[in-house]
Structure formats: C-alpha cells, structure tokens
Design an enzyme around this catalytic site. Structure first.
Site, PDB file in Angstrom:
ATOM      1  N   MET A 142      72.081  38.110  43.098  1.00  0.00           N
ATOM      2  CA  MET A 142      72.549  37.888  41.990  1.00  0.00           C
ATOM      3  C   MET A 142      73.597  36.337  41.453  1.00  0.00           C
ATOM      4  SD  MET A 142      75.415  36.705  45.939  1.00  0.00           S
ATOM      5  CE  MET A 142      73.617  36.720  46.480  1.00  0.00           C
TER       6      MET A 142
ATOM      7  N   LYS B 153      83.105  43.663  48.163  1.00  0.00           N
ATOM      8  CA  LYS B 153      84.257  42.546  47.647  1.00  0.00           C
ATOM      9  C   LYS B 153      83.597  42.363  46.721  1.00  0.00           C
ATOM     10  CE  LYS B 153      83.022  40.479  52.130  1.00  0.00           C
ATOM     11  NZ  LYS B 153      81.901  40.582  52.303  1.00  0.00           N
TER      12      LYS B 153
ATOM     13  N   ASP C 279      68.901  45.365  51.925  1.00  0.00           N
ATOM     14  CA  ASP C 279      68.634  45.660  53.799  1.00  0.00           C
ATOM     15  C   ASP C 279      70.497  44.198  54.282  1.00  0.00           C
ATOM     16  OD1 ASP C 279      67.339  45.114  55.988  1.00  0.00           O
ATOM     17  OD2 ASP C 279      67.734  42.712  55.908  1.00  0.00           O
TER      18      ASP C 279
ATOM     19  N   ASP D  28      79.945  49.782  50.967  1.00  0.00           N
ATOM     20  CA  ASP D  28      79.656  48.561  50.204  1.00  0.00           C
ATOM     21  C   ASP D  28      79.698  49.208  49.026  1.00  0.00           C
ATOM     22  OD1 ASP D  28      79.883  45.630  52.227  1.00  0.00           O
ATOM     23  OD2 ASP D  28      77.838  45.762  51.736  1.00  0.00           O
TER      24      ASP D  28
HETATM   25  N1  SAH Z   1      72.021  42.532  50.769  1.00  0.00           N
HETATM   26  C1  SAH Z   1      70.864  43.879  49.401  1.00  0.00           C
HETATM   27  C2  SAH Z   1      71.637  42.029  48.875  1.00  0.00           C
HETATM   28  C3  SAH Z   1      73.279  41.705  48.619  1.00  0.00           C
HETATM   29  S1  SAH Z   1      73.831  40.441  47.225  1.00  0.00           S
HETATM   30  C4  SAH Z   1      69.766  43.301  49.338  1.00  0.00           C
HETATM   31  O1  SAH Z   1      69.264  43.579  50.496  1.00  0.00           O
HETATM   32  O2  SAH Z   1      68.834  43.513  48.410  1.00  0.00           O
HETATM   33  C5  SAH Z   1      73.643  41.652  45.551  1.00  0.00           C
HETATM   34  C6  SAH Z   1      72.426  41.029  44.930  1.00  0.00           C
HETATM   35  O3  SAH Z   1      71.454  42.220  44.780  1.00  0.00           O
HETATM   36  C7  SAH Z   1      72.882  41.768  43.428  1.00  0.00           C
HETATM   37  O4  SAH Z   1      73.393  41.005  42.862  1.00  0.00           O
HETATM   38  C8  SAH Z   1      71.898  41.699  42.778  1.00  0.00           C
HETATM   39  O5  SAH Z   1      71.028  40.798  42.530  1.00  0.00           O
HETATM   40  C9  SAH Z   1      70.988  42.594  43.515  1.00  0.00           C
HETATM   41  N2  SAH Z   1      70.398  44.086  43.481  1.00  0.00           N
HETATM   42  C10 SAH Z   1      71.153  45.006  44.415  1.00  0.00           C
HETATM   43  N3  SAH Z   1      70.473  45.733  44.495  1.00  0.00           N
HETATM   44  C11 SAH Z   1      70.538  46.290  43.288  1.00  0.00           C
HETATM   45  C12 SAH Z   1      70.092  47.342  42.283  1.00  0.00           C
HETATM   46  N4  SAH Z   1      69.647  47.928  42.396  1.00  0.00           N
HETATM   47  N5  SAH Z   1      69.063  46.278  41.007  1.00  0.00           N
HETATM   48  C13 SAH Z   1      69.158  45.453  40.916  1.00  0.00           C
HETATM   49  N6  SAH Z   1      69.964  44.571  41.808  1.00  0.00           N
HETATM   50  C14 SAH Z   1      70.065  45.085  42.940  1.00  0.00           C
END
Ligand code: SAH
Length: 477
Positions: free
Chosen positions: A384, A270, A304, A248
């Site tokens: 998000m 995406k 995750d 991703d």
């Molecule tokens: N599966 C991912 C989340 C995916 S949704 C997880 O468990 O973290 C994507 C959202 O995750 C982003 O819009 C943001 O809100 C958050 N996110 C992911 N990585 C991040 C990071 N390094 N710093 C801040 N927000 C993050």
C-alpha cells in the site's frame, strides 16, 4: 465473447446443404446424426450422398443453387467451392433471417459449427469463433483425454434419477455433494468397468440414505496476486464448491471466472473514497447471514488473508459466532512480485532477512523503528505504498539507508500488464511519478533488487536511466 453459444434442436427440422462434395457430405452426416431433415442441392454429389438419397434418407436436388430452396427451412449450410455462389446464398439467407454457415468463411457465416467432444447426452463444444478451427480441434483432442467414455452413461444415469435425486436431496448443497459423489465415486468406477447394473444399484443405495443436514461454513481463501496459475488446489476446490463468494477488489476477474457458475459473487472491496463499498462490519454480517443458512461461504481475498488482509479479525468474529471456518493460504504480493520480477527476497551475500511492512505508519512509529527499517542487508517489502512515495524514501535515507540503495517498484505484479521500475532510492518518487505507477504496486527496497534487470523473465522492466533523475529531498525527522 463474440458468438453466443447455442445447442439447436434440429430433430425433424429441414436444413439445406448447398454443395455435394466431401465437406458437404461431412456436414450432412452430422446433421443426420441429430435427426435433422436434410435437403442437399448441387449439380453433382458424392457416391455416399447419392446412396443416402436413394435410400430416402435425404432429399437431393441435382442442380445449381436456386433462391427458392431457401423457403421453409430452418438453417442453411453453404459448402460449395465457388465463393460467388456462397456469397449469393449468404446474402439471400440473411435477408430471410435464416442462420447460415458458409464452410471455412467466418465473414459470410452467421453461425459456426463448433468442434465437439461427444459424451452423449453430454456434449462439449469448442469454438474459435471460426477464426482458428485447427487450434479448436487441438483443444478438443486435449479435452477428449480428460473425460473417459463412462461420462456419457453417467450423465444418462443422472438424467434418469434426476427427479428422485431432487426429492431425496431437496437442499442444494446436499444435492451438489451427491453429484460430486456420483462423478468421483463408485458409480463412475462401475461404469468405467462396464458394470452398469452395479452402478445403478450403488446409486439407488446411496439415494436411500438420509443425508446429514448441511452445516454452513466460511473458508477464508487467499487468491494470490492475480495470475490464476498461482491459486492453490485447495483454493480452486473451495471456489468450485462455494454458494456465496465475498470477494475483494484486488481479486482478478480471471480468478473469479474459475468459480462455480451458480455461486453468488458479491464484491465487498473497500475502495478509498468510495463510500458505497462495504465496510468491514458489512462483510462480517454477510458471512454470518449466509453461513447461518447452511451455505458454503468463500471469503476471497487478494494475496494471503493473513498479510494485510484483516483475516484475523474475520476469524475472531466467526469464532465469536460459532461459525465453522477454514483458512486457505495464498501467495502474498511480496513473494509473488519478487518472483515475477526476478528478485530473490533473501540472498546469502545481500539480504539475511525480509520485512513485510505497510507503508501506512501509525503515529507511534519511533525513531528506533525507523533505524531498524533503514538497516542494510535486509529486504523491505512495502504494501500500500504508492501514495507514500514522496516521503518514505527520504525518511529511510534520513535514518541511515544509503541514497543509492536499489529499489524495485512492481505494478500489477504477475498480471499481463505487470511493470517493474528499478533504480536508486533517492530517485524513487520522481521515477514513479514520471512513469505514472498506480495501485496495486509493491515496493521492494534492498540490495537484492539490483538483480532484477539481470534476472528479469516476465513482463516489462523500466530502468532508471530512462528518466532524468532529480534528487529527492531528505525529509526531516
Ligand atoms: N493480502 C494482500 C495484501 C493486501 S494490501 C497480500 O497478501 O498480497 C494491498 C496491497 O498489496 C496493495 O496496495 C499492493 O501494495 C499489494 N499488492 C497486492 N496485489 C498486488 C499485485 N498484483 N501487484 C503489486 N502489488 C500488489
């Protein structure tokens, strides 16, 4: 990377070393060890260099540098202690398109000599591009301790049986499994115990066994939020074994760097508004296509896989198509961002629960749902959320959350460019805009976030006082 790493075959090829001191002598010895034909030119030479000349091991020209020494040679090493002479040699060599190393002078050099970990025929070379040779040597010392001396004979054995291994394991995956066995199994053990015959026997025995045909599978791997140090050991192992990596957009380049070099990496991220990126349907098809061929597919996701990662859908698809799978959990953004911002998600006095929520609400979110979200003494983690900041705080305030509830907005959490903004809920939208916070950002709301300024230990922190605060409108229900 500024320099292109290169292992040169100098066997029988003439190399000129200008200078006859201790440094030149060291260079001459390592050139001779690789079979180079060495000419040394200098008015004086060390006793050992003179002996090498007397024994006809090297040619020696007992004079100061002359340009015609540069004829008919492959490489030059300038090791004189006179800067002007070194500069002259470097200029003339470069004119003749000859690669030159001027000892301790990266500016005049067109090649550098790396520090070496010698497990011949395996050689590990370390270079700081000529800028920090002492540090490179320290790194070399550490690498030395990682690989014991049995590695050399092991590589030699692998070379001897290379064709046989290829024939008995024509499939790439089974071949890799064989090499893993070779590195970690009884052959390496026997070599370590100085039992080369036993080592060779057990290699031959294993080679004679028919390998079971490889069955494809998919491993759903959570890559964490960005800092490669937050990968699990299982995740690292999967990256090392993968044939295909479907990753991703959120997965950091540093993490992808850790994958096996010859794994095929395919970006299936995406991006909103970019239609050339793969749809979920394409991801499913790619997993199916490669796993059906017997390949090891790693589906690599940010954070995750089961937290806003569509991991559940992907597993349902794989189950439906009878593809084997495993799941490696990753550190989700809420946990990682909280930790790297110094925010305990729960706290005996301030928060008894944590909610992980998307900031994209569906139409059927009820007033009761909002009231539950707005309750005190809980920590809200919004994923998000960056495009929802204009209305989200107002909605929470309208449902009863105090306007002065503290928040922390964490951008690029755990990465080198992490920024944390903290302040009061009713100033959130204005501040985030003023400081130009972008995705990926994680929003934490709740009393615990007030601890961030006090407990901060990583990256940049921006406090609310640094901006002119404007009241945020309470959005109508
Ligand atoms: N599966 C991912 C989340 C995916 S949704 C997880 O468990 O973290 C994507 C959202 O995750 C982003 O819009 C943001 O809100 C958050 N996110 C992911 N990585 C991040 C990071 N390094 N710093 C801040 N927000 C993050």
């Amino acid at each position: 990377m500024r320099l292109f790493p290169l292992f040169a075959d100098l066997k029988g090829r003439r190399v000129l070393v200008v200078g006859g001191g201790a440094v030149a002598e060291r260079k001459v010895k390592s050139l001779l060890a690789c079979g180079a034909a060495v000419t040394v030119g200098a008015p004086e030479a060390t006793t050992e260099l003179q002996q090498l000349h007397e024994q006809d091991v090297i040619q020696f020209i007992p004079r100061g540098f002359e340009p015609d020494w540069l004829n008919d040679i492959w490489l030059v090493v300038a090791a004189t202690d006179d800067k002007a002479t070194n500069r002259l040699i470097a200029g003339l060599a470069t004119e003749k398109r000859l690669f030159i190393n001027v000892v301790d002078d990266p500016e005049l050099s067109t090649f550098q000599v790396p520090s070496i970990v010698d497990r011949s025929p395996l050689t590990i070379a370390i270079s700081s591009s000529g800028h920090a040779p002492v540090l490179a040597r320290r790194v070399r010392e550490r690498i030395e301790t990682l690989f014991d001396h049995s590695l050399g004979p092991l590589v030699a054995l692998a070379a001897k049986y290379r064709t046989a291994i290829r024939q008995s394991r024509p499939n790439m995956r089974s071949r890799r499994e064989f090499y893993d066995w070779l590195l970690d199994g009884p052959v390496a053990g026997a070599l370590r115990r100085q039992q080369p015959l036993l080592a060779e026997q057990s290699l031959e025995k294993e080679l004679a066994q028919t390998p079971t045909p490889a069955k494809g599978k998919v491993v759903l791997v959570g890559a964490g939020p960005g800092d490669p140090g937050l990968l699990t050991l299982h995740a690292l192992r999967a990256l090392n074994e993968a044939d295909i990596i479907l990753y991703d957009r959120l997965v950091s380049p540093e993490i992808r760097e850790l994958a096996r070099r010859d794994a095929t990496q395919i970006c299936v991220g995406k991006t909103p508004g970019e239609n050339h990126h793969a749809t979920q349907e394409r991801i499913h098809q790619l997993m199916l296509e490669h796993a059906s061929k017997g390949l090891f597919v790693v589906r690599l996701k940010g954070g995750d896989a089961f937290v806003f990662g569509r991991g559940g859908e992907e597993l349902e698809f794989l189950r439906q198509h009878e593809i084997d799978y495993e799941v490696v959990p990753g550190i989700t953004a809420a946990m990682a961002c909280a930790a790297y911002a110094g925010i305990p998600l729960t706290h005996r006095d301030h928060a008894q629960s944590v909610r992980l929520s998307t900031a994209h609400f569906s139409k059927d979110t009820t007033p009761e749902d909002w009231a539950a979200l707005a309750r005190e003494k809980q920590t809200l983690a919004f994923y998000m959320g960056i495009s929802q900041l204009d209305w989200l705080p107002g909605r929470l305030i309208a449902h009863g959350r105090a306007a002065d509830t503290p928040f922390a907005l964490i951008e690029n959490g755990t990465r080198m460019n992490q920024r944390v903004l903290h302040g009061k809920l009713d100033e959130l939208a204005v501040q985030a805009r003023q400081h130009d916070f972008k995705s990926p950002s994680l929003l934490l709301i709740g009393e615990v976030t007030a601890l961030a300024p006090k407990l901060q230990w990583f990256g940049t922190s921006i406090a609310s006082q640094e901006v002119t605060s404007l009241p945020c409108e309470s959005t109508a229900l």
